[in-house]
Design a protein around this motif. Structure first.
Motif, PDB file in Angstrom:
ATOM      1  N   ALA A 138       0.938  -1.252  -0.042  1.00 23.84           N
ATOM      2  CA  ALA A 138      -0.020  -0.118  -0.006  1.00 23.84           C
ATOM      3  C   ALA A 138       1.162   1.171  -0.141  1.00 23.84           C
ATOM      4  CB  ALA A 138      -1.125  -0.041   1.029  1.00 23.84           C
ATOM      5  N   ILE A 139       1.701   1.407  -1.289  1.00 25.53           N
ATOM      6  CA  ILE A 139       2.561   2.504  -1.006  1.00 25.53           C
ATOM      7  C   ILE A 139       2.419   3.538  -2.502  1.00 25.53           C
ATOM      8  CG2 ILE A 139       4.354   1.395   0.089  1.00 25.53           C
ATOM      9  CD1 ILE A 139       5.562   0.533  -2.307  1.00 25.53           C
ATOM     10  N   VAL A 140       2.782   4.643  -2.382  1.00 21.31           N
ATOM     11  CA  VAL A 140       2.440   5.494  -3.546  1.00 21.31           C
ATOM     12  C   VAL A 140       3.024   5.087  -4.733  1.00 21.31           C
ATOM     13  CG1 VAL A 140       2.743   7.891  -4.227  1.00 21.31           C
ATOM     14  CG2 VAL A 140       2.150   7.354  -1.712  1.00 21.31           C
ATOM     15  N   GLY A 141       2.429   5.082  -5.677  1.00 23.62           N
ATOM     16  CA  GLY A 141       2.958   4.669  -6.961  1.00 23.62           C
ATOM     17  C   GLY A 141       2.307   3.174  -7.476  1.00 23.62           C
ATOM     18  N   ASN A 142       2.242   2.297  -6.303  1.00 24.60           N
ATOM     19  CA  ASN A 142       1.754   0.958  -6.763  1.00 24.60           C
ATOM     20  C   ASN A 142       0.491   0.891  -7.293  1.00 24.60           C
ATOM     21  OD1 ASN A 142       4.114  -0.498  -5.945  1.00 24.60           O
ATOM     22  ND2 ASN A 142       3.140  -1.436  -4.358  1.00 24.60           N
ATOM     23  N   ARG A 143       0.040  -0.122  -7.835  1.00 22.72           N
ATOM     24  CA  ARG A 143      -1.474  -0.232  -8.278  1.00 22.72           C
ATOM     25  C   ARG A 143      -2.104  -1.088  -7.362  1.00 22.72           C
ATOM     26  NH1 ARG A 143      -2.780   1.581 -13.355  1.00 22.72           N
ATOM     27  NH2 ARG A 143      -0.767   2.022 -14.770  1.00 22.72           N
ATOM     28  N   LEU A 144      -3.392  -0.829  -7.302  1.00 22.70           N
ATOM     29  CA  LEU A 144      -4.265  -1.328  -6.288  1.00 22.70           C
ATOM     30  C   LEU A 144      -4.137  -2.832  -6.305  1.00 22.70           C
ATOM     31  CD1 LEU A 144      -6.465  -0.896  -4.209  1.00 22.70           C
ATOM     32  CD2 LEU A 144      -8.107  -1.491  -6.012  1.00 22.70           C
ATOM     33  N   SER A 145      -3.926  -3.565  -7.347  1.00 22.42           N
ATOM     34  CA  SER A 145      -3.816  -5.093  -7.540  1.00 22.42           C
ATOM     35  C   SER A 145      -2.483  -5.509  -7.100  1.00 22.42           C
ATOM     36  CB  SER A 145      -4.251  -5.610  -8.693  1.00 22.42           C
ATOM     37  OG  SER A 145      -3.395  -5.630  -9.780  1.00 22.42           O
ATOM     38  N   ASP A 146      -1.735  -4.782  -6.798  1.00 23.16           N
ATOM     39  CA  ASP A 146      -0.451  -5.039  -6.232  1.00 23.16           C
ATOM     40  C   ASP A 146      -0.634  -5.682  -4.788  1.00 23.16           C
ATOM     41  OD1 ASP A 146       0.933  -4.453  -8.548  1.00 23.16           O
ATOM     42  OD2 ASP A 146       1.538  -2.492  -7.868  1.00 23.16           O
ATOM     43  N   GLY A 190      -5.389  -2.211 -12.114  1.00 21.56           N
ATOM     44  CA  GLY A 190      -6.321  -0.946 -11.198  1.00 21.56           C
ATOM     45  C   GLY A 190      -5.865   0.486 -10.997  1.00 21.56           C
ATOM     46  N   PRO A 191      -6.304   1.228 -10.271  1.00 26.83           N
ATOM     47  CA  PRO A 191      -5.754   2.510 -10.136  1.00 26.83           C
ATOM     48  C   PRO A 191      -4.420   2.560  -9.103  1.00 26.83           C
ATOM     49  CG  PRO A 191      -7.435   1.990  -8.344  1.00 26.83           C
ATOM     50  CD  PRO A 191      -7.444   0.843  -9.494  1.00 26.83           C
ATOM     51  N   ARG A 192      -3.732   3.874  -9.606  1.00 24.17           N
ATOM     52  CA  ARG A 192      -2.699   4.000  -8.898  1.00 24.17           C
ATOM     53  C   ARG A 192      -2.777   4.343  -7.449  1.00 24.17           C
ATOM     54  NH1 ARG A 192       1.963   2.697 -11.460  1.00 24.17           N
ATOM     55  NH2 ARG A 192       1.806   3.136 -13.617  1.00 24.17           N
ATOM     56  N   LEU A 193      -1.964   3.939  -6.647  1.00 24.97           N
ATOM     57  CA  LEU A 193      -2.325   4.340  -5.267  1.00 24.97           C
ATOM     58  C   LEU A 193      -1.489   5.768  -4.891  1.00 24.97           C
ATOM     59  CD1 LEU A 193      -1.669   0.780  -3.591  1.00 24.97           C
ATOM     60  CD2 LEU A 193      -3.603   1.929  -4.314  1.00 24.97           C
ATOM     61  N   LYS A 194      -2.421   6.597  -4.171  1.00 26.54           N
ATOM     62  CA  LYS A 194      -1.905   7.792  -3.830  1.00 26.54           C
ATOM     63  C   LYS A 194      -2.083   8.382  -2.450  1.00 26.54           C
ATOM     64  CE  LYS A 194      -3.603  10.151  -7.964  1.00 26.54           C
ATOM     65  NZ  LYS A 194      -5.020  10.217  -8.844  1.00 26.54           N
ATOM     66  N   SER A 195      -1.116   8.983  -2.019  1.00 23.70           N
ATOM     67  CA  SER A 195      -1.236   9.676  -0.457  1.00 23.70           C
ATOM     68  C   SER A 195      -2.505  10.427  -0.294  1.00 23.70           C
ATOM     69  CB  SER A 195      -0.395  10.927  -0.385  1.00 23.70           C
ATOM     70  OG  SER A 195      -0.013  11.419   0.741  1.00 23.70           O
ATOM     71  N   GLY A 196      -2.993   9.855   0.899  1.00 16.87           N
ATOM     72  CA  GLY A 196      -4.267  10.321   1.276  1.00 16.87           C
ATOM     73  C   GLY A 196      -5.514   9.236   1.020  1.00 16.87           C
ATOM     74  N   MET A 197      -5.097   8.194   0.328  1.00 17.85           N
ATOM     75  CA  MET A 197      -6.023   6.964   0.445  1.00 17.85           C
ATOM     76  C   MET A 197      -6.179   6.372   1.659  1.00 17.85           C
ATOM     77  SD  MET A 197      -5.462   5.435  -3.503  1.00 17.85           S
ATOM     78  CE  MET A 197      -5.829   6.157  -4.878  1.00 17.85           C
ATOM     79  N   THR A 198      -7.460   5.907   1.978  1.00 14.82           N
ATOM     80  CA  THR A 198      -7.642   5.097   3.264  1.00 14.82           C
ATOM     81  C   THR A 198      -8.138   3.920   2.768  1.00 14.82           C
ATOM     82  OG1 THR A 198      -9.535   6.558   3.868  1.00 14.82           O
ATOM     83  CG2 THR A 198      -7.238   7.069   4.923  1.00 14.82           C
ATOM     84  N   LEU A 199      -7.829   2.785   3.171  1.00 21.49           N
ATOM     85  CA  LEU A 199      -8.250   1.461   2.740  1.00 21.49           C
ATOM     86  C   LEU A 199      -8.209   0.493   3.944  1.00 21.49           C
ATOM     87  CD1 LEU A 199      -5.543   1.113  -0.124  1.00 21.49           C
ATOM     88  CD2 LEU A 199      -7.744   1.948  -0.260  1.00 21.49           C
ATOM     89  N   ALA A 200      -9.514  -0.164   3.791  1.00 19.00           N
ATOM     90  CA  ALA A 200      -9.490  -1.467   4.877  1.00 19.00           C
ATOM     91  C   ALA A 200      -8.971  -2.617   4.068  1.00 19.00           C
ATOM     92  CB  ALA A 200     -11.107  -1.491   5.154  1.00 19.00           C
TER      93      ALA A 200
END
Ligand code: CO
Length: 249
Positions: A138-146, A190-200
């Motif tokens: 869950a790091i900036v620049g990765n994609r969701l499905s990582d 999937g979407p690129r992960l960005k700073s400020g996303m909050t995920l369960a």
């Protein structure tokens, strides 16, 4: 649309996550043979209300309780009941969600009841590790499905299976926001992960195969083969400094 949280919103998310983590600490110490799942529910509800938080599950699509209490072959969404009494050697998944200042925290943990057998202990260990493998992605620049792929890989390498029919989710002012977060799939999608996303992030892992079914109460999810299942979940914020787990102390 994936809602990014400001730093003030993240502060509220931290407060919500902290209360959920404290509720887990409390419930963990109550888990022992002879206790009913309804007693656990009552203790968590009392605690959440005392902390000026609002139980997130109660009333959600008609869900009747504060926690989900999922014993052995129950995967998720077990309804607390005075007649479900914990027994030595069982496992129990406790899922807790709460709102503080308008923001939600959501976390699940699967606890042993006394001594459990070796395969079941490996199931718990593997599922917890898989959650952290997912969080590591869950790091900036990765994609969701990582995230999804890391969870699946860890679980399947150890001979267990990941549930397909239920997924993790974005979280914030609503318990369920976009995106959905499957616990399986190829990386790099999937979407690129960005700073400020909050995920369960919430892997559900079975000893046997991955199929599940819902019982007649329309909530309780069990494995189709009745093999035992584990569930671990954290609410996580993606920051420029890396993943921040909001539901730990
Ligand atoms: Co959740």
């Amino acid at each position: 649309m994936i809602i990014l949280k400001s730093s003030d919103e993240l502060k509220a998310m931290r407060r919500a996550g902290r209360v959920v983590a404290q509720a887990h600490e409390l419930v963990r110490d109550l888990i022992k043979p002879g206790v009913s799942t309804l007693e656990l529910d009552a203790a968590v509800e009392e605690f959440l209300l005392k902390m000026n938080s609002i139980p997130a599950f109660k009333g959600y699509h008609g869900y009747p309780a504060t926690i989900c209490a999922s014993v052995n072959e129950v995967v998720v969404h077990g309804i607390p009941n005075r007649d479900i009494i914990l027994e030595e050697g069982s496992i129990i998944g406790i899922d807790i969600g709460a709102f503080v200042d308008g923001f939600c925290g959501d976390s699940a943990w699967t606890y042993p009841v006394g001594e459990i057998d070796q395969t079941v202990a490996a199931l718990l260990e593997t599922t917890e590790q898989a959650l952290y493998k997912g969080i590591d992605q869950a790091i900036v620049g990765n994609r969701l499905s990582d995230i999804s792929h890391a969870v699946q890989k860890h679980v399947e390498e150890r001979g267990f299976s990941v549930v397909r029919d239920f997924v993790g989710h974005g979280i914030g002012r609503d318990m369920h926001e976009e995106p959905q977060i499957p616990n399986f799939g190829p990386p790099g999608r999937g979407p690129r992960l960005k700073s400020g996303m909050t995920l369960a992030i919430e892997p559900m892992v079975n000893v046997g195969d991955y199929y599940v079914e819902v019982l007649a109460d329309n909530w309780t999810v069990v494995t189709r083969d009745r093999s035992w299942s584990a569930h671990f979940e954290h609410t996580v914020a993606i920051t420029d400094e890396g993943p921040e787990i909001l539901t730990s102390l």
